[in-house]
Design a protein around this motif. Structure first.
Motif, short mmCIF file in Angstrom:
data_model
loop_
_atom_site.label_atom_id
_atom_site.label_comp_id
_atom_site.label_asym_id
_atom_site.label_seq_id
_atom_site.Cartn_x
_atom_site.Cartn_y
_atom_site.Cartn_z
N VAL A 94 29.20 -45.27 8.99
CA VAL A 94 30.36 -46.34 8.98
C VAL A 94 31.03 -46.61 8.01
CG1 VAL A 94 31.17 -48.16 10.55
CG2 VAL A 94 29.47 -46.81 11.60
N GLN A 95 30.38 -47.07 6.95
CA GLN A 95 30.65 -47.68 5.79
C GLN A 95 31.80 -46.77 5.01
OE1 GLN A 95 28.27 -48.13 2.34
NE2 GLN A 95 26.94 -47.27 3.06
N LYS A 96 31.29 -45.38 5.32
CA LYS A 96 32.38 -44.55 4.57
C LYS A 96 33.75 -44.43 5.21
CE LYS A 96 28.50 -41.74 3.34
NZ LYS A 96 27.96 -40.38 3.54
N ASN A 97 34.01 -45.05 6.37
CA ASN A 97 35.33 -44.69 7.18
C ASN A 97 36.08 -46.03 6.86
OD1 ASN A 97 34.19 -42.32 8.02
ND2 ASN A 97 34.57 -42.65 10.19
N ARG A 304 35.01 -33.78 12.15
CA ARG A 304 36.25 -33.37 11.42
C ARG A 304 35.83 -34.40 10.35
NH1 ARG A 304 41.31 -32.19 15.38
NH2 ARG A 304 40.37 -30.62 16.62
N GLU A 305 36.26 -34.04 9.12
CA GLU A 305 36.37 -34.60 7.90
C GLU A 305 37.68 -35.02 7.18
OE1 GLU A 305 33.34 -33.04 5.39
OE2 GLU A 305 31.57 -33.92 6.49
N CYS A 306 38.01 -36.09 6.60
CA CYS A 306 39.36 -36.26 6.12
C CYS A 306 39.13 -37.15 4.81
CB CYS A 306 40.33 -36.80 6.93
SG CYS A 306 40.23 -38.11 7.76
N ASN A 307 39.80 -37.06 3.92
CA ASN A 307 39.75 -37.94 2.63
C ASN A 307 40.70 -38.88 2.79
OD1 ASN A 307 37.55 -36.60 1.23
ND2 ASN A 307 38.93 -35.09 0.03
N VAL A 308 40.25 -40.13 2.33
CA VAL A 308 41.13 -41.13 1.99
C VAL A 308 41.51 -41.30 0.38
CG1 VAL A 308 41.62 -43.53 2.37
CG2 VAL A 308 40.34 -42.37 3.89
N GLY A 416 34.41 -38.61 21.38
CA GLY A 416 35.56 -37.64 21.06
C GLY A 416 36.66 -38.33 20.91
N PHE A 417 36.79 -39.46 20.82
CA PHE A 417 38.00 -40.28 20.70
C PHE A 417 38.57 -40.42 19.12
CE2 PHE A 417 36.66 -41.86 24.47
CZ PHE A 417 37.58 -42.09 25.30
N GLY A 418 37.66 -39.75 18.42
CA GLY A 418 38.26 -39.63 16.74
C GLY A 418 38.48 -41.00 16.16
N LYS A 419 39.37 -41.26 15.43
CA LYS A 419 39.68 -42.38 14.64
C LYS A 419 39.93 -43.58 15.69
CE LYS A 419 41.32 -43.07 10.57
NZ LYS A 419 42.09 -42.86 9.40
N GLN A 420 40.61 -43.22 16.76
CA GLN A 420 41.02 -44.17 17.74
C GLN A 420 39.53 -44.79 18.35
OE1 GLN A 420 43.78 -45.12 17.90
NE2 GLN A 420 44.81 -43.53 16.54
#
Length: 466
Positions: A94-97, A304-308, A416-420
């Protein structure tokens, strides 16, 4: 199906009677909090015993799983025994998001609008729900959506839907966008929309900590363990459409392994699957996706991964009223707190391998060109990757899955709600609690988000993204 549901309700009643070392400040702060989290909650201590029975077992103790626990205990208090099985109580993932704490009302599906409205009310009144010591630092701010010629009509339709639900927003012409935000290049913009209420940012870590602590205070048991399987019980008297008579098997135990390599089983009346991107693998342990009949369809959830990225020393270019902005390219931009940098990233609509781009190519071919096109002052800005975020997505239609499984009607899915998932957690938790305790949705009907849509091939598309 009806007989199966009656059997579940009957059995349910019976059971009730029985540190990252990065120099980046975001990573450093969240790393420290993750290490301290189990200590603050007393979760680092091994339980004196592992319960053998529970009314409800929740697999996954993140935002959604802990919200389910919170609402179950809020509605039923000590009349319901609740156990949460979480594989990592340090919540290192969680800390990575770091971008989870965003609240928006820009949705086209009524279900998502209802969830976001509930979230806004919950966040504004978090001290009443979670206690006076919980400070989510909720900060209202605008959310600006930009649309090119291709998507302008869809944006107008979405705004019309949102206004039916009482959401205050405003459609903006390119000239009006330029007037409000002079730093935005509007040459390829056809239309924009900015929200004025119930949008902003909040401390997602404080929300998770508050949900877990309140759930524990109300009697929820948290166990750190990996789920290894389920036990199924033959129930020959259950008749269900699509299931051969006499062959129905109900899951009634979850098996798990602790960090000490000790194996246990816990019997339950209802189980909630809220394990994020690992939900599909856990579901397979209950034969979902590798069984027969209704069990042939897998749970369509993937990681799914994405960079910030951080845009260094860029906040002065956009000013204090910088909104959370979603560009036509799918690249987003937001303030990174009170510092001089801005944060940006892209919607993870595809898995990294599907794009065929390396991390460096992604920056050079997608992120930077989109930023420079929209904000020309960023031509020489330094864009640095500061975090890699991981979320769970439903690859069938990109909408979350909520409700009982079509075969295992005592297994409820909330994933399955992703970032939401962070923003919607409070509403999702309340909805599951209603299904468990009241036997149906009470506040809002979320039936369309259920597993049955995969059986009938009825995708539920959210059009707030491009």
């Amino acid at each position: 199906m009806l007989n199966g549901f009656k059997m579940f309700r009957r059995s349910f009643s019976q059971y009730r009677c029985l540190r990252s070392q990065s120099k980046n400040p975001f990573k450093r702060t969240w790393g420290i909090l993750a290490e301290e989290f189990p200590i603050m909650l007393g979760l680092n201590k091994k339980p004196q015993h592992y319960p053998e029975h529970a009314d409800v077992v929740i697999i996954g103790g993140g935002f959604i799983g802990s919200s389910v626990a919170y609402w179950l205990k809020t509605k039923a208090s000590h009349g319901l025994s609740v156990v949460v099985i979480e594989k990592d109580l340090t919540y290192a993932a969680v800390q990575k998001n770091i971008t989870l704490g965003s609240l928006t009302q820009h949705f086209s599906l009524p279900e998502n609008i209802y969830l976001s409205q509930h979230s806004a009310e919950f966040l504004r009144n978090s001290k009443e729900y979670l206690g006076p010591n919980v400070d989510l630092k909720y900060t209202p701010s605008g959310h600006l959506l930009l649309a090119c010629e291709e998507h302008a009509e869809k944006l107008e339709q979405n705004v019309g839907i949102q206004r039916e639900f009482g959401i205050r927003n405003e459609l903006l012409s390119p000239k009006e966008i330029k007037s409000k935000f002079p730093w935005i290049n509007t040459e390829d913009i056809k239309l924009g929309c900015v929200g004025y209420e119930s949008e902003g940012s909040f401390d997602s870590w404080a929300l998770l900590r508050g949900l877990v602590q309140k759930s524990i205070d109300m009697g929820t048991t948290y166990i750190q363990a990996d789920v290894t399987g389920f036990e199924l019980e033959q129930q020959r008297d259950v008749l269900m459409e699509g299931v051969k008579p006499g062959s129905f098997q109900r899951i009634n135990k979850v098996l798990y392994r602790t960090p000490d390599n000790e194996e246990y089983a816990i019997k339950f009346a209802a189980c909630i699957l809220a394990a994020g991107h690992e939900s599909s693998q856990v579901a397979q342990l209950a034969k979902i996706g590798n069984g027969e009949g209704l069990l042939t369809i897998p749970l369509p959830i993937e990681k799914r991964e994405c960079n910030v990225y951080s845009i260094e020393n860029s906040a002065k270019s956009t000013g204090l009223n910088t909104p959370l902005m979603m560009d036509t390219s799918g690249v987003w931009l937001k303030k990174g707190g009170l510092g001089s940098d801005l944060l940006c990233g892209a919607i993870p609509v595809l898995s990294p391998s599907a794009t065929g781009l390396t991390a460096e190519d992604h920056v050079e071919q997608i992120i930077k060109p989109s930023l420079v096109n929209r904000i020309p002052q960023f031509q020489k800005a330094k864009v640095t990757s500061i975090a890699s975020e991981t979320n769970d997505y439903c690859h069938y239609d990109d909408s979350g899955i909520l409700g009982p499984h079509s075969y295992h009607n005592n297994l409820y899915i909330a994933a399955g709600f992703g970032k939401q998932g962070c923003q919607h957690a409070s509403g999702i938790g309340r909805a599951i609690a209603e299904l468990i305790i009241d036997g149906q949705y009470v506040s809002v009907d979320f039936t369309r988000l259920g597993f049955d849509r995969f059986l009938t091939d009825s995708p539920l598309i959210e059009f707030n993204v491009y």
